[in-house]
Design a protein around this motif. Structure first.
Motif, PDB file in Angstrom:
ATOM      1  N   ARG A  67      -2.599 -10.368  12.037  1.00 37.31           N
ATOM      2  CA  ARG A  67      -2.561 -11.147  13.267  1.00 37.31           C
ATOM      3  C   ARG A  67      -1.140 -11.363  13.761  1.00 37.31           C
ATOM      4  NH1 ARG A  67      -4.853 -16.639  12.786  1.00 37.31           N
ATOM      5  NH2 ARG A  67      -4.201 -16.567  10.610  1.00 37.31           N
ATOM      6  N   THR A 123     -12.503 -20.337   6.494  1.00 38.72           N
ATOM      7  CA  THR A 123     -13.586 -20.844   7.346  1.00 38.72           C
ATOM      8  C   THR A 123     -14.819 -21.226   6.536  1.00 38.72           C
ATOM      9  OG1 THR A 123     -14.452 -18.607   7.685  1.00 38.72           O
ATOM     10  CG2 THR A 123     -12.815 -19.404   9.273  1.00 38.72           C
ATOM     11  N   ARG A 128     -13.558 -23.476  12.516  1.00 41.57           N
ATOM     12  CA  ARG A 128     -14.409 -22.834  13.524  1.00 41.57           C
ATOM     13  C   ARG A 128     -13.529 -22.054  14.500  1.00 41.57           C
ATOM     14  NH1 ARG A 128     -19.107 -27.366  14.958  1.00 41.57           N
ATOM     15  NH2 ARG A 128     -19.735 -27.742  12.793  1.00 41.57           N
ATOM     16  N   ARG A 129     -13.273 -20.820  14.166  1.00 45.32           N
ATOM     17  CA  ARG A 129     -12.333 -20.021  14.957  1.00 45.32           C
ATOM     18  C   ARG A 129     -12.953 -19.423  16.212  1.00 45.32           C
ATOM     19  NH1 ARG A 129      -9.108 -16.745  10.132  1.00 45.32           N
ATOM     20  NH2 ARG A 129      -8.315 -18.615   9.065  1.00 45.32           N
ATOM     21  N   ASP A 130     -14.284 -19.500  16.337  1.00 51.54           N
ATOM     22  CA  ASP A 130     -14.953 -18.875  17.479  1.00 51.54           C
ATOM     23  C   ASP A 130     -15.110 -19.831  18.664  1.00 51.54           C
ATOM     24  OD1 ASP A 130     -16.663 -20.452  15.999  1.00 51.54           O
ATOM     25  OD2 ASP A 130     -18.449 -19.288  16.527  1.00 51.54           O
ATOM     26  N   ILE A 131     -14.777 -21.108  18.517  1.00 45.53           N
ATOM     27  CA  ILE A 131     -14.990 -22.061  19.603  1.00 45.53           C
ATOM     28  C   ILE A 131     -13.903 -21.926  20.663  1.00 45.53           C
ATOM     29  CG2 ILE A 131     -16.241 -23.686  18.132  1.00 45.53           C
ATOM     30  CD1 ILE A 131     -13.716 -25.375  17.946  1.00 45.53           C
ATOM     31  N   LYS A 132     -14.278 -22.227  21.913  1.00 48.88           N
ATOM     32  CA  LYS A 132     -13.346 -22.136  23.033  1.00 48.88           C
ATOM     33  C   LYS A 132     -12.922 -23.513  23.552  1.00 48.88           C
ATOM     34  CE  LYS A 132     -13.740 -17.668  22.967  1.00 48.88           C
ATOM     35  NZ  LYS A 132     -12.631 -16.820  22.444  1.00 48.88           N
ATOM     36  N   TYR A 170     -13.640 -30.673  16.150  1.00 48.16           N
ATOM     37  CA  TYR A 170     -13.218 -29.301  15.863  1.00 48.16           C
ATOM     38  C   TYR A 170     -12.507 -28.768  17.109  1.00 48.16           C
ATOM     39  CZ  TYR A 170     -16.455 -29.633  11.937  1.00 48.16           C
ATOM     40  OH  TYR A 170     -17.097 -30.016  10.793  1.00 48.16           O
ATOM     41  N   PRO A 178     -10.256 -25.614  19.115  1.00 46.29           N
ATOM     42  CA  PRO A 178      -9.787 -24.220  19.135  1.00 46.29           C
ATOM     43  C   PRO A 178      -8.278 -24.226  19.003  1.00 46.29           C
ATOM     44  CG  PRO A 178     -10.262 -24.959  21.357  1.00 46.29           C
ATOM     45  CD  PRO A 178     -10.695 -26.076  20.444  1.00 46.29           C
TER      46      PRO A 178
END
Length: 369
Positions: A38, A207, A229-233, A243, A245
């Motif tokens: 990354r 995660t 929670r890496r998928d939240i916007k 939580y 982003p």
């Protein structure tokens, strides 16, 4: 001068601190950057001449490293990634002839330097494991893990021209060509003004650590949670847990206004919390002794608390210690990145001057790295 700069891509700490040094170096020198994971995207947004390479990755389960899964996914990555690394190796040889190599615990740039007889300057926090003396009382119960980690770190970048090691704790140096310097801090951290708050800033690399979330819920303490929670916007609120982003500005704002921090044992966030005088409860990732060592020193200095696994009792104990930790942290001072940048410039100048015969000189000094 021409500098090849290597950045290991597992975790973002290496990238964020390298960014600070690269911003200074690229103003005066021609720099090419090799980086994996990354970290490649992060640095490519900020600098030219960023070369993506394959690098090691780590698999997690809960708050521990899955060793066998880590081995398998790295073997798979090596099959696909190594040929690309070889091609880029020859591209660099033909298109860029560096005078000096700087490596933030990154193997490709180091091997490049060895192949072309170039001096290497190591810049990371890991070398403190091997190049300093640690109190046996501090390591009690961790001796086996310490020796294994020291062997790995020693083998990572042997025979470097100099080792610049960032730290907020200062054990005695036991090896030559070693300089301990204060933590490298992003300008956004240097500009942040600490304020007292009620929330806990919680950051997790893994995660899959659901156990931690349940304990935080039961505590009733407001928590701003990153990494799980890496998928939240956008923010997701569940009772006392929010939580969030990832946002660099939002994260730093939550850090500077936090009551305290709950995180692993990663050096970058820990050093930022220390600088901003925020007590930290450290729960190192299982199987990563470097994080354990950071946490042990953090607790020894009174800046926070180390636990192997989070529990309700451990969290309550930490919260009761927060005022005392905050008081201890008042004694920590750091003049930005002045000392680190000065030390790096000094070593770059010496490496450039001695680049043709540095190996012979070092061999005469101590025989080996």
């Amino acid at each position: 001068m021409r500098i090849l700069y290597g950045v290991v891509g597992e975790g973002m700490g290496h990238a964020t601190r390298s960014r600070v040094l690269l911003e200074a170096l690229t103003k005066e020198h021609e720099v090419h950057i090799v980086v994996s994971g990354r970290a490649q995207h992060y640095l490519a947004q900020r600098f030219q001449n960023v070369h993506g390479i394959w690098g090691l990755t780590i698999a997690y389960e809960g708050n521990s490293v899955k060793k066998w899964q880590t081995v398998l996914q790295n073997l798979q990555g090596a099959v696909a990634g190594w040929p690309q690394n070889v091609r880029q190796y020859f591209d660099l040889v033909e298109g860029f002839k560096p005078d000096v190599v700087v490596s933030d615990f990154e193997t490709f740039s180091y091997l490049f330097a060895k192949r072309h007889m170039l001096p290497v300057i190591s810049v990371d926090n890991m070398q403190i494991i091997n190049r300093c003396t640690h109190d046996p009382a501090l390591l009690a119960g961790h001796e086996e893990s310490f020796e294994a980690s020291r062997a790995i770190v020693k083998a990572k970048l042997p025979g470097a021209f100099h080792y610049l090691t960032t730290t907020f704790f200062y054990p005695p140096v036991r090896k030559r060509r070693t300089t301990l310097a204060p933590s490298i801090l992003r300008p956004e951290i240097l500009a942040a003004k600490p304020e007292p708050g009620e929330h806990l800033l919680v950051y997790q690399t893994s995660t899959t650590n659901t156990h931690l979330q349940e304990i935080l819920k039961q505590s009733g303490v407001p928590c701003r949670v990153y990494g799980i929670r890496r998928d939240i916007k956008e923010d997701v609120v569940e009772g006392n847990l929010t939580y969030r982003p990832f946002s660099e500005a939002g994260f730093i704002d939550d850090l500077r206004t936090a009551r305290a921090v709950v995180a692993g044992g990663g050096y970058t966030l820990m050093s930022e919390a220390v600088y901003l005088h925020k007590p930290l409860l450290s729960i190192p990732v299982g199987g990563q002794f470097e994080q354990v060592l950071n946490a042990l020193y953090l607790e020894k200095l009174g800046y926070g608390m180390y636990v192997k696994e989070l529990s309700q009792d451990a969290l309550k104990t930490f919260l009761s210690r927060v005022p005392a930790c905050a008081e201890a942290l008042k004694g920590y001072e750091q003049d930005g990145n002045v000392k680190m940048l000065s030390a790096l410039n000094e070593q770059l100048a010496q490496a450039y001057e001695h680049r043709g015969h540095w190996r012979m000189e070092l061999a005469e000094m101590d025989g080996k790295a």
